[in-house]
Design a protein around this motif. Structure first.
Motif, PDB file in Angstrom:
ATOM      1  N   SER A 198      -4.699  -2.306  -3.657  1.00 26.60           N
ATOM      2  CA  SER A 198      -6.050  -2.049  -3.148  1.00 26.60           C
ATOM      3  C   SER A 198      -5.982  -0.818  -2.250  1.00 26.60           C
ATOM      4  N   GLY A 199      -7.144  -0.205  -2.038  1.00 27.56           N
ATOM      5  CA  GLY A 199      -7.194   1.015  -1.212  1.00 27.56           C
ATOM      6  C   GLY A 199      -6.607   0.799   0.167  1.00 27.56           C
ATOM      7  N   GLY A 200      -6.979  -0.339   0.778  1.00 23.31           N
ATOM      8  CA  GLY A 200      -6.516  -0.597   2.135  1.00 23.31           C
ATOM      9  C   GLY A 200      -5.014  -0.808   2.176  1.00 23.31           C
ATOM     10  N   PHE A 201      -4.475  -1.491   1.178  1.00 23.64           N
ATOM     11  CA  PHE A 201      -3.035  -1.749   1.134  1.00 23.64           C
ATOM     12  C   PHE A 201      -2.272  -0.428   0.968  1.00 23.64           C
ATOM     13  N   ARG A 202      -2.758   0.391   0.041  1.00 20.58           N
ATOM     14  CA  ARG A 202      -2.128   1.693  -0.179  1.00 20.58           C
ATOM     15  C   ARG A 202      -2.140   2.511   1.109  1.00 20.58           C
ATOM     16  N   GLN A 203      -3.288   2.500   1.764  1.00 19.32           N
ATOM     17  CA  GLN A 203      -3.397   3.269   3.004  1.00 19.32           C
ATOM     18  C   GLN A 203      -2.359   2.806   4.023  1.00 19.32           C
ATOM     19  N   ASN A 204      -2.211   1.485   4.141  1.00 17.54           N
ATOM     20  CA  ASN A 204      -1.252   0.970   5.114  1.00 17.54           C
ATOM     21  C   ASN A 204       0.178   1.349   4.762  1.00 17.54           C
ATOM     22  N   ILE A 205       0.538   1.224   3.474  1.00 18.29           N
ATOM     23  CA  ILE A 205       1.890   1.604   3.054  1.00 18.29           C
ATOM     24  C   ILE A 205       2.158   3.060   3.418  1.00 18.29           C
ATOM     25  N   VAL A 206       1.195   3.921   3.072  1.00 12.85           N
ATOM     26  CA  VAL A 206       1.382   5.359   3.314  1.00 12.85           C
ATOM     27  C   VAL A 206       1.483   5.637   4.808  1.00 12.85           C
ATOM     28  N   ARG A 207       0.584   5.011   5.564  1.00  9.76           N
ATOM     29  CA  ARG A 207       0.587   5.275   7.008  1.00  9.76           C
ATOM     30  C   ARG A 207       1.896   4.803   7.640  1.00  9.76           C
TER      31      ARG A 207
END
Lengths: 673, 187, 137
Positions: free
Chosen positions: A34-43
């Protein structure tokens, strides 16, 4: 042991960055996140990468402090007799360490970009920008680990290091590279955000607002770095020169020019969405120029007084990074550029119009510097070596700066979109009914200023025309008027903001930024002109008791004394001081200044430490060159008018930059909350 | 369609520019160049107008007369700038001794920015390879020869044309180039 | 009213001009000194990394400076002095490259860049103007 851990942290940062890039840039849906999960991984990978790189750098600093000479970098560039401060700065006073510093700043900036969880609307932009940033980190981490590993070991470990280049053992030079890199690498974030915008095919006002604080931050660091480097050259090289158009200087100046253009064009994008294609172009170009600078410095491609250890294989690696960045970013740019719709319109005489002209002159200036810097390499390739030096740049670059400076004072007073002085909305936060009156005053003030300035110019010319160089006098007078015009413009800008907001305390940070930066440049130009065209200088051979006159000053050599090496006091050099008395009109001693020559026995190398007496009007600048064969001492004595104002002006510009960072950051936070 | 054509044109132009610039930077890296070295060229002929002007070294024959210097030189000849304070000069000195012995009367030495006494001491202790030697005290010969540092060695043909110059000590590659140039000058 | 605004700036400007006057009045150098100094910045020190002889203490730079003063004393013109060095060291000894077919791009490049940029700027301005007019209509 610390070095091992640091080495491990550095190596671990590479897979972390790879993961960051892959998870950020893989097509949506491929990973099923999901967008939020991807964002967290990247961050989190960005933050983790920043921590790992910081640990690696810290490890190297500790190896330098503790004198762990089993680390090759430490052995070659440190010495136990060195003062603590220079042990620390020695960490980046060499190729390997400075590249590690580059990577450190790169990773930390990536971490900062990741620190705040972007609002939903900017989530995708943040993720992609972090992906691009990760690609840059991968490139430079690989460069560090494979070609310039700072943690290479020596077995058995030597007992003592080889010392540091004496020229680097200096406070100005200790701070100059970190600030310069801060600027260079800061533009990696604007680059990442630009490429992310190109990938998304969208660069709206919110994008410009997001880029602005980063562009300002990088610009501020670069300004401070360049100013500090120039100050170092001024007091250390012993010639009182502060800008020699040396290739390495030029290469730091190039991203400064395009970065300055970027800051200004971003304002237009944020206001009306116009100029976005051009702004994206600048975003790419500025960081490419920063890599180019790193490439030239690290490969020793061009003749420069800034001699660095040179290794062609390293040059090839950075050249490859540069080539990849250029091909990928410009390819993407050319592909995507036509998709961006033009933004709002504006009249030629308007704030936007002035900013467009600002970009024209700054970019032309950058083009000229680029051409002049690389031209010798081109002719050399055709077997016709040439030198392109200061006179060329003075003759070709400066003319484009005159209209720029003229416009600079006017620009902030022009209304957005349309130029009728009585209409349009002006400053950052103006109240409606007051507009008409406010608009008129600065215009009349500027006209008065111009008339007065021209009158003073006429006065200066008549007064000075008895001198033997009418052309030089005329140039100086006009340049001084230009500087006054610029300073006046900056001060008036502030006054206008004060009037618009009601009190000095209510002026916005961005209002302070423009006023301080413009006024600062005006003040710096005063110092620049006086310090280059009005210097009184003589090099004389004096024996103790001899007197020499320079301009309105009289000097007498009182004697020469020497001091020996004293490790306890942190002195690993032998000094010779020439004690020169500055005499007043009656022949009494006003003060004694002691320029110094240092000899470093470990490196068999010597440096000049000029004695500089700073006053409001200018510097008394004395340098001890050498001992003459006849037993006399050769000293150069000079009076350098207004030089302190050059650096004070630069300081104001940096303060303006800091205000700009805070102001644009605050605005970003306000708009996105 | 217009946009596509423009885009293609920009792509092609960009690619050409990138290849050209890349080649240039590659050239800058790969060749054995040191950008700090001042470019020297044999197409620039030294000016002999002050040749032989200078101060004699104490204890050595006085050659401060053009005729005297030139008289000792028939056929091709070599001019070598050196100094007693110059460390790289000591590297090529053994070879100069060898060359001077093998080619009597062909090697002229000029001491650059050197105290004649120091130069004389240097040549007495380390051996004198020169057929004629002078101290170029006012550096006029150095500038006339376009000197870029010591040691620097010039090979001239019999009629005084510059055939080769070595901008550094005659060791390694420069030495073998010098030997070839000298062989060519003999012909 | 308006003078309230401009007074501080006037004061600053006067101060700056006055300081410049004071500092430049101080001494008159001889014509030859000025010429020599200008020439020092135009000749490259051949043993330094791209510096002018004005900025170097190297032996050869000292020699070259001395030679410049000798040539000035011998009544040579600036052009003749530059030529004196060019015949001995080649074009690379000049900090300011001479205008030749090879350097046309160098000397006219800046103008070309500017004209090109000005053309694009003009285009951008015209389009922006027409967008403005369209919108207001």
């Amino acid at each position: 042991m610390i070095a091992e851990w640091a080495h491990l942290a550095l190596i671990l940062a590479l897979p972390v960055a790879v993961m960051q890039a892959l998870s950020a840039l893989s097509p949506a849906g491929m990973l099923g996140w999901s967008g939020g999960f991807r964002q967290n991984i990247v961050r989190w990978s960005a933050l983790f990468g920043a921590i790992l790189t910081s640990l690696a750098f810290l490890g190297l600093v500790l190896a330098f402090i503790s004198g762990d000479f089993s680390v090759k970098t430490t052995f070659e560039h440190s010495h136990s007799a060195k003062p603590l401060l220079y042990k620390i700065s020695g960490t980046w006073g060499n190729h390997e360490g400075s590249i590690l510093l580059w990577v450190l700043i790169l990773a930390v900036f990536g971490g900062l970009l990741a620190l705040r969880k972007g609002a939903a609307s900017r989530q995708d932009l943040q993720v992609r920008a972090l992906g691009v940033q990760a690609l840059i980190v991968i490139a430079f981490l690989a460069f560090t680990i494979f070609t310039s590993n700072p943690f290479e070991r020596l077995l058995p470990a030597p007992i003592e290091g080889r010392g540091l280049n004496p020229l680097l053992q200096d406070i100005g030079l200790a701070l100059h590279p970190p600030l310069l890199y801060f600027g260079y690498v800061g533009f990696s974030i604007t680059f990442a955000l630009t490429v992310a915008a190109l990938l998304r095919g969208e660069a709206d006002q919110a994008w410009a607002r997001m880029v602005r604080p980063w562009a300002m931050l990088a610009w501020t660091g670069l300004t401070a770095g360049i100013a500090l480097g120039s100050w170092w050259a001024y007091y250390e090289l012993g010639w009182g020169g502060f800008w020699a158009w040396d290739p390495v200087e030029n290469l730091s100046f190039l991203p400064w020019l395009t970065g300055t253009a970027l800051i200004h064009s971003l304002m237009v994008v944020e206001k009306s969405g116009a100029l976005r294609v051009w702004t994206l172009f600048l975003g790419v170009v500025t960081f490419v120029l920063a890599i180019l600078g790193t490439f030239v410095v690290r490969s020793g491609l061009l003749t420069s007084v800034h001699a660095f250890a040179v290794d062609p294989s390293r040059g090839v690696f950075i050249l490859a990074i540069l080539g990849l960045a250029v091909i990928a970013a410009f390819g993407l740019f050319v592909w995507r550029a036509p998709q961006f719709k033009p933004g709002g319109g504006f009249a030629p005489v308007s704030r936007e119009g002035a900013l467009v002209l600002n970009n024209l002159f700054l970019s032309t200036g950058a083009g000229v510097v680029l051409l002049g810097t690389f031209f010798p390499l081109i002719t050399e390739a055709f077997g016709q070596p040439l030198t392109v030096g200061k006179p060329y740049f003075d003759a070709t670059f400066l003319p484009f700066m005159v209209p720029l400076l003229l416009l600079m004072a006017l620009g902030p007073f022009l209304p957005w979109r349309q130029a009728r002085f009585a209409a349009g909305s002006g400053g950052e936060s103006e109240a409606g009914p007051k507009r008409r009156r406010l608009r008129l005053r600065p215009a009349r003030g500027l006209l008065t200023l111009l008339v007065v300035a021209l009158g003073l110019a006429a006065l200066v010319i008549t007064l000075l025309s008895w001198q033997s160089q009418p052309r030089l006098t005329l140039t100086i007078a006009l340049a001084m008027v230009l500087a006054g015009w610029l300073l006046g413009g900056g001060v008036l800008t502030l006054l206008q903001r004060v009037q618009a907001s009601g009190s000095l305390a209510k002026v916005t940070l961005l209002g302070w930024a423009v006023s301080l930066a413009h006024a600062g440049l005006g003040i710096a130009v005063f110092g620049l002109i006086a310090g280059s065209a009005m210097v009184q200088e003589r090099t004389v051979n004096l024996k103790p008791g001899d007197e020499a006159e320079v301009g309105h000053l009289t000097f007498r050599l009182e004697g020469v004394r020497e001091t020996q090496v004293d490790p306890a006091a942190g002195r690993n050099y032998i000094s010779a001081f020439a004690d020169l008395a500055v005499l007043d009109r009656q022949g009494g001693v006003q003060m004694i200044l002691s320029p110094e020559r240092r000899f470093y026995p470990i490196r068999q190398d010597s440096t000049t430490e000029a004695a500089i007496h700073v006053t409001w009007l200018g510097d008394i600048f004395l340098a001890f060159n050498t001992q003459a064969p006849d037993g006399g001492f050769i000293v150069s004595l000079s009076w350098r008018p207004l030089i302190p104002w050059l650096y004070f002006g630069c300081f104001l510009m940096v303060v303006g930059g800091v205000c700009g960072v805070l102001g644009s950051w605050r605005r970003l936070a306000r708009m996105s909350s | 369609m217009n946009t596509n054509f423009l885009r293609m044109a920009i792509f092609v132009l960009g690619a050409v520019a990138i290849v050209l610039v890349g080649t240039l930077l590659w050239f800058g890296l790969s060749s054995q160049r040191n950008p700090a070295d001042f470019p020297t060229s044999t197409s620039i002929q030294p000016d002999f107008s002050a040749f032989g002007q200078g101060r004699a070294l104490p204890g050595f024959e006085d050659f401060s007369d053009i005729a005297a210097v030139r008289a000792g030189v028939e056929g091709p000849f070599v001019v070598n700038f050196f100094a007693s304070w110059c460390q790289p000069c000591r590297l090529e000195h053994p070879y100069l001794l060898e060359f001077g012995a093998a080619n009597p009367g062909r090697l002229i030495g000029l001491a650059y920015r050197d105290d004649p006494i120091n130069a004389a001491t240097y040549l007495t202790t380390d051996g004198n390879p020169y057929a004629a030697v002078l101290a170029d005290t006012d550096s006029l010969n150095a500038l006339n020869f376009g000197l870029t540092g010591v040691p620097e060695t010039y090979v001239f043909s019999a009629d005084g044309n510059l055939l080769f110059r070595s901008p550094g000590p005659l060791i390694g590659a420069l030495k073998s180039q010098f030997i070839d140039a000298w062989a060519a000058a003999q012909k | 009213m308006m003078t309230n605004q401009t007074r501080p700036i006037l004061a600053l400007l006067c101060l700056a001009v006055l300081t410049s006057l004071m500092t430049s009045f101080a001494s008159a150098q001889t014509v030859n000194e000025i010429r020599a100094k200008a020439l020092y910045t135009e000749l490259r020190c051949v043993v330094c990394a791209g510096q002018a002889i004005a900025e170097s203490n190297a032996e050869l730079a000292q020699d070259m400076r001395a030679q410049v003063t000798v040539l000035i004393a011998a009544n040579k013109s600036d052009a003749e002095i530059r030529d004196w060095f060019v015949t001995r060291y080649g074009d690379a000894v000049l900090m300011n490259p001479p205008l030749k077919p090879l350097t046309l791009a160098l000397w006219f490049g800046p103008l070309l860049i500017f004209v090109l940029g000005a053309g694009i700027t003009g285009l951008v301005m015209m389009r922006a103007q027409s967008r403005l007019v369209e919108k207001e209509r």
